[in-house]
Design a protein around this motif. Structure first.
Motif, mmCIF file in Angstrom:
data_model
loop_
_atom_site.group_PDB
_atom_site.id
_atom_site.type_symbol
_atom_site.label_atom_id
_atom_site.label_comp_id
_atom_site.label_asym_id
_atom_site.label_seq_id
_atom_site.Cartn_x
_atom_site.Cartn_y
_atom_site.Cartn_z
ATOM 1 N N GLY A 72 10.086 -17.957 3.102
ATOM 2 C CA GLY A 72 9.241 -17.814 4.287
ATOM 3 C C GLY A 72 9.045 -16.372 4.713
ATOM 4 O O GLY A 72 7.933 -15.961 5.050
ATOM 5 N N SER A 73 10.117 -15.577 4.680
ATOM 6 C CA SER A 73 10.008 -14.191 5.136
ATOM 7 C C SER A 73 9.150 -13.356 4.187
ATOM 8 O O SER A 73 8.345 -12.525 4.627
ATOM 9 N N VAL A 74 9.332 -13.583 2.879
ATOM 10 C CA VAL A 74 8.513 -12.846 1.907
ATOM 11 C C VAL A 74 7.055 -13.261 2.020
ATOM 12 O O VAL A 74 6.151 -12.416 2.086
ATOM 13 N N LEU A 75 6.813 -14.564 2.052
ATOM 14 C CA LEU A 75 5.437 -15.052 2.158
ATOM 15 C C LEU A 75 4.797 -14.607 3.473
ATOM 16 O O LEU A 75 3.609 -14.256 3.511
ATOM 17 N N GLY A 76 5.594 -14.617 4.557
ATOM 18 C CA GLY A 76 5.066 -14.176 5.851
ATOM 19 C C GLY A 76 4.653 -12.725 5.828
ATOM 20 O O GLY A 76 3.584 -12.356 6.334
ATOM 21 N N GLY A 77 5.496 -11.871 5.211
ATOM 22 C CA GLY A 77 5.159 -10.456 5.118
ATOM 23 C C GLY A 77 3.944 -10.206 4.256
ATOM 24 O O GLY A 77 3.047 -9.427 4.611
ATOM 25 N N VAL A 78 3.889 -10.879 3.091
ATOM 26 C CA VAL A 78 2.730 -10.717 2.190
ATOM 27 C C VAL A 78 1.463 -11.262 2.841
ATOM 28 O O VAL A 78 0.390 -10.645 2.771
ATOM 29 N N LEU A 79 1.598 -12.432 3.503
ATOM 30 C CA LEU A 79 0.440 -13.037 4.166
ATOM 31 C C LEU A 79 -0.100 -12.124 5.266
ATOM 32 O O LEU A 79 -1.317 -11.975 5.426
ATOM 33 N N ALA A 80 0.802 -11.495 6.010
ATOM 34 C CA ALA A 80 0.379 -10.571 7.061
ATOM 35 C C ALA A 80 -0.347 -9.364 6.468
ATOM 36 O O ALA A 80 -1.313 -8.858 7.048
ATOM 37 N N GLN A 81 0.105 -8.924 5.298
ATOM 38 C CA GLN A 81 -0.496 -7.742 4.684
ATOM 39 C C GLN A 81 -1.887 -8.035 4.138
ATOM 40 O O GLN A 81 -2.782 -7.193 4.217
ATOM 41 N N VAL A 82 -2.091 -9.237 3.577
ATOM 42 C CA VAL A 82 -3.401 -9.554 2.992
ATOM 43 C C VAL A 82 -4.369 -10.139 4.020
ATOM 44 O O VAL A 82 -5.577 -10.194 3.774
ATOM 45 N N THR A 83 -3.843 -10.592 5.173
ATOM 46 C CA THR A 83 -4.723 -11.118 6.233
ATOM 47 C C THR A 83 -4.534 -10.262 7.483
ATOM 48 O O THR A 83 -5.138 -9.218 7.620
ATOM 49 N N ASP A 84 -3.690 -10.730 8.403
ATOM 50 C CA ASP A 84 -3.317 -9.937 9.569
ATOM 51 C C ASP A 84 -1.994 -10.458 10.108
ATOM 52 O O ASP A 84 -1.462 -11.461 9.619
ATOM 53 N N LEU A 85 -1.477 -9.803 11.117
ATOM 54 C CA LEU A 85 -0.157 -10.148 11.640
ATOM 55 C C LEU A 85 -0.122 -11.477 12.386
ATOM 56 O O LEU A 85 0.957 -11.992 12.684
ATOM 57 N N GLY A 86 -1.274 -12.057 12.693
ATOM 58 C CA GLY A 86 -1.302 -13.299 13.458
ATOM 59 C C GLY A 86 -1.224 -14.557 12.616
ATOM 60 O O GLY A 86 -0.731 -15.599 13.083
#
Length: 443
Positions: A164-178
């Motif tokens: 979850g933490s890795v996917l959350g960080g990558v997801l935030a980087q490719v989309t946004d922090l929300g």
């Protein structure tokens, strides 16, 4: 050296209880960890200062302080299943509100209010799931070690946290922090459905179905007696004011600290790495916990050594200026913390009667949260003045204050300190003893 409990015969009912427990842990942790790696960055991106960001986290812990005992009583009077379901709904709604506040750059007071409500959501979980597990294991005749179950659960939740933490960080980087916050809200809705289908209260009858007000008063009174009124339990709970308070700050401060050492404030995946490393250490620590327990005759020995080691690592981390050395120290800190966690859980559960289990465990969480209410803003302010390394060093020194309380608990000579089997049912004026094997002897 302690001798572990004899191997138990296969028990399908107990295995099913453990499978449900692991499923609930994995679902909760996966949902929560999607934002763990970027939470501080999310708050700073919303326009909050370091002081305001950690103050918002402190308001979250204020919510836990306010609601820990009431929601623990809910679990002990209305049922652990009801408490869990209320938690998923509350957290899903408040997580979505967090997202909306980020979108509109809400003022600090709004973050404070919703953070308190987030704390409410988590208090429905704290104590309830753990109490559900221990009571259900008693009811199904489980004869194994509690450290083993808690350790496997910690390893499973660590794996979920890693993903979850890795996917959350990558997801935030490719989309946004929300976006990770929206994913978290969705997973919580799924967990509500799962728990509604598979979770049933076993080995425990909710007292509040007949006389809720009287049951609430009786459970609360008995919980104080078996919690703060029980010296070995009381001292462990008081120690958590310092160790848990520092731990909460350190976990979130490591995100911007690692970015600072890396030299790129926009590398959100590096921020997620902090949570991922802690998750990996949690997996290893969970599997190691039963072996670590066997190294020492007393459970408190493990807890005390882990606390001293954790504090020492934080001091060294505060003096360090190398990114890669920080990564190694972070992994060691997480491993030490994780290996002692299941031992501490087993020690507490072994001293708490079933009918007050969720409420007393909530008291324990309350005291840890109370420490966080004070410690987080103090360390957040120290980060503004001395930088993140200075705040980590100060955090390590505060962590050491927990040690005298743990030594005081050890000196009470509780039988639970040397127990190696499933938690025995302590004497209670309010509940019949649940079935379960007596603690194994120790050498």
């Amino acid at each position: 050296m302690s001798r572990s409990a004899a191997p138990a015969a296969p028990n399908p009912a107990a295995r099913r209880v453990q499978s449900i427990y692991f499923t609930l842990l994995v679902g909760n942790t996966l949902a929560a960890s999607f934002i763990w790696g970027i939470n501080t960055l999310f708050l700073l991106d919303a326009g909050l200062t370091n002081l305001e960001a950690f103050a918002a986290n402190a308001f979250f812990t204020v919510g836990m302080v306010i609601f820990e005992v009431p929601t623990g009583v809910v679990a002990d009077t209305w049922g652990r299943r009801v408490s869990y379901l209320l938690g998923t709904v509350t957290l899903s709604v408040t997580t979505f509100l967090y997202y909306l506040m980020w979108v509109v750059s809400a003022p600090f007071w709004a973050w404070a209010v919703v953070s308190v409500l987030l704390g409410l959501g988590f208090t429905f979980f704290s104590g309830a799931v753990e109490a559900w597990l221990v009571d259900a294991l008693h009811a199904t005749g489980y004869r194994g070690s509690l450290e083993k179950v808690f350790g496997r659960g910690q390893a499973a939740s660590g794996a979920a946290m890693l993903g979850g933490s890795v996917l959350g960080g990558v997801l935030a980087q490719v989309t946004d922090l929300g976006v990770p916050f929206l994913v978290r809200a969705g997973i919580l809705i799924v967990m509500f459905i799962v728990a509604a289908v598979v979770m049933r209260d076993l080995g425990f009858t909710p007292a509040g179905r007949a006389h809720p007000l009287r049951a609430t008063r009786e459970v609360f009174t008995a919980s104080v007696r078996h919690g703060l009124g029980n010296p070995p339990v009381r001292y462990v709970m008081l120690a958590s004011c310092f160790s848990a308070g520092v731990g909460i700050y350190v976990f979130y401060a490591l995100q911007p600290y690692l970015l600072e050492l890396w030299g790129d404030e926009g590398a959100y995946s590096i921020a997620g790495l902090a949570a991922a490393i802690v998750a990996g250490a949690q997996i290893a620590g969970g599997w190691l916990a039963p072996s670590v327990r066997r190294l020492f005759r007393k459970r408190t020995t493990t807890i005390i050594i882990a606390t001293i080691s954790s504090a020492t690592i934080l001091v060294v981390l505060g003096l360090n200026r190398s990114f890669w050395v920080a990564i190694v120290l972070l992994a060691l800190w997480g491993l030490v913390f994780a290996a002692a966690g299941p031992v501490r859980q087993a020690y507490l559960n072994d001293m708490i009667p079933s009918s007050q289990r969720a409420t007393v465990l909530s008291f324990d969480s309350l005291l840890g949260s109370a420490g966080g209410v004070v410690i987080q803003p103090v360390l957040g302010r120290s980060a503004d003045v001395y930088g993140y390394p200075g705040s980590l060093l100060i955090g390590g020194l505060i962590d050491l204050i927990a040690v005298p309380f743990l030594i005081a608990s050890r000196r009470q000579g509780s039988a639970s300190d040397v127990s190696t089997g499933v938690a025995s049912e302590p004497e209670s004026d309010d509940a019949d003893a649940a079935p379960g094997a007596p603690p194994a002897s120790s050498a």
